[in-house]
Write a protein that holds these residues in place. Sequence first.
Motif, PDB file in Angstrom:
ATOM      1  N   ASP A 229      35.169  76.451  33.719  1.00  0.00           N
ATOM      2  CA  ASP A 229      35.802  75.811  32.562  1.00  0.00           C
ATOM      3  C   ASP A 229      34.870  75.960  31.365  1.00  0.00           C
ATOM      4  N   LYS A 231      33.483  75.773  27.456  1.00  0.00           N
ATOM      5  CA  LYS A 231      33.274  74.542  26.680  1.00  0.00           C
ATOM      6  C   LYS A 231      33.282  74.828  25.189  1.00  0.00           C
ATOM      7  N   ASN A 247      36.025  70.687  27.403  1.00  0.00           N
ATOM      8  CA  ASN A 247      36.864  71.833  27.786  1.00  0.00           C
ATOM      9  C   ASN A 247      37.895  72.103  26.700  1.00  0.00           C
ATOM     10  N   THR A 251      41.348  71.534  32.493  1.00  0.00           N
ATOM     11  CA  THR A 251      40.284  71.458  33.486  1.00  0.00           C
ATOM     12  C   THR A 251      40.744  72.053  34.809  1.00  0.00           C
ATOM     13  N   ASN A 254      39.565  77.220  34.951  1.00  0.00           N
ATOM     14  CA  ASN A 254      38.489  78.177  34.652  1.00  0.00           C
ATOM     15  C   ASN A 254      38.831  79.011  33.413  1.00  0.00           C
TER      16      ASN A 254
END
Length: 441
Positions: A229, A231, A247, A251, A254
């Motif tokens: 995930d 950022k 994120n 979530t 990925n």
Amino acid sequence: MLLKNYLAAAGLALMQGSLASLQIVPGGSWTSAGTNQHVQAHGGGIVEVDSVYYWIGENKLNGSAFQSVNCYSSTNLVEWTFVGELLSLQSSGDLGPSRIVERPKVIYNDATSKWVMWMHIDSSSYGEAKTGVATGSSICGKYNYLGSFQPLGFQSRDMGLFKDDDGSAYLLSEDRPNGLRIDRLTDDYTNVTSNTYLWSEHIEAPAMYKKNGVYFMFGSQLTGWSTNDNKYSTATSLSGPWSSWANFAPTGTNTYNSQTTFILGVGPNVMYMGDRWLSSNLMASTYIWLPLTLSGRSASLTNEDSWVISTKQSWTPSPAGTTPEAESSSNTLSNGAVTLTCSGCSGGKSVGYIGGSSSGTLQFKGISSNATTKTTVQVRYENGDSSQRYATVTVNGKSQVLAFIPSTNGNTPFSSSLNVELNAGASNVITIGGYQGGWDE
Ligand SMILES: *[C@@H]1O[C@H](CO)[C@@H](O)[C@H](O)[C@H]1NC(C)=O
Ligand SMILES: *[C@@H]1O[C@H](CO)[C@@H](O)[C@H](O)[C@H]1NC(C)=O
Ligand SMILES: *[C@@H]1O[C@H](CO)[C@@H](O)[C@H](O)[C@H]1NC(C)=O
């Protein structure tokens, strides 16, 4: 079941609304004009100059070692033409055999009238952790390599560049012992002068974008070639304070199975560019480009099977369409092409033995389009080999070569984007045939 040794076409997907036009198909084979191969511009970025987009990234045709930094051009972000190598393999040195040259990014220096490229330079064991710099007098021409160093004496692995509105520019650099840095570049952009900010959190694959005075920093966690995930963090000043990392994709997805490489503004739209690395066969890594919504200080990524981007209006999902099956009885199979069982294909069937010495062909007839327009047709296929296969695809009498990277999705067919003129009505004919005698190889 993954079909070995030949190409099997599962069918087509035609998204054909009244706004029918070229579409970005994340995760598919994208054939480049000029090479007739899947685009090799991994870990890349895009620069727009006079309404032409230049996509610069890593050539991974032969695995992880440096081969070239490639440049492709497009006016619509869908049809790409290979223009040339900006940096090519040398007999020794930073750009020699078995070297790592990753994440090339380019910005323009107004004072020197030079394009300045920064890239990650390393040994094959990633023990050097340096940045390299090159300059060029045209965006997609040859670059002069200046050398490599550790910026301000700190390790640098994944990196990005950011040029602010006032012309100041910054290196975004992952320093493994210390965290993620923003370092100010010198006025000519070929060196760093000072540190602007340091995150102690470990984030790599950095990319920055500014919207309405808010700086958005994107990056991934450190999980190697595997996705996580990703950022983002925001600030109204590059020196901070920066918000805590959050994120921007749901979530657990990925980041829709991708890693950040670049953020591009396109008219009113912001496009996320990610890589879906295939570590066992890097040349077959795909490009995950998706619409990114930046509002105030929040960022969110939308997942689309395919979508339409425009410099003039908001992006749209691809319109509704039709999905003719390869095995349909209205198609013509000739010269050895046969219907096969295909557990992951719609209808459980596909058509195989296309190409080969007997030149097997599959002809779709009566393909309907409700506009005379250039559009994107997804050719759904399976290729169980580890190398690309190719087909000659003829649409209403005009031929082009289409590449098919290995389909590495278990039983689910991959998609190869076919960008073609269709005529209004239901009389379009699409023929998929061999290329140079192989089983579409
Ligand atoms: C075009 O075709 C699509 C799919 O068949 C359909 O949903 C759409 O309404 C059509 N648009 C027009 C303007 O006819
Ligand atoms: C591909 O990479 C291998 C290993 O790094 C090397 O030995 C070979 O010469 C390369 N081939 C080409 C065509 O660059
Ligand atoms: C880059 O800047 C560093 C630190 O100021 C300096 O030591 C180094 O010589 C510079 N490199 C070049 C190529 O000018």
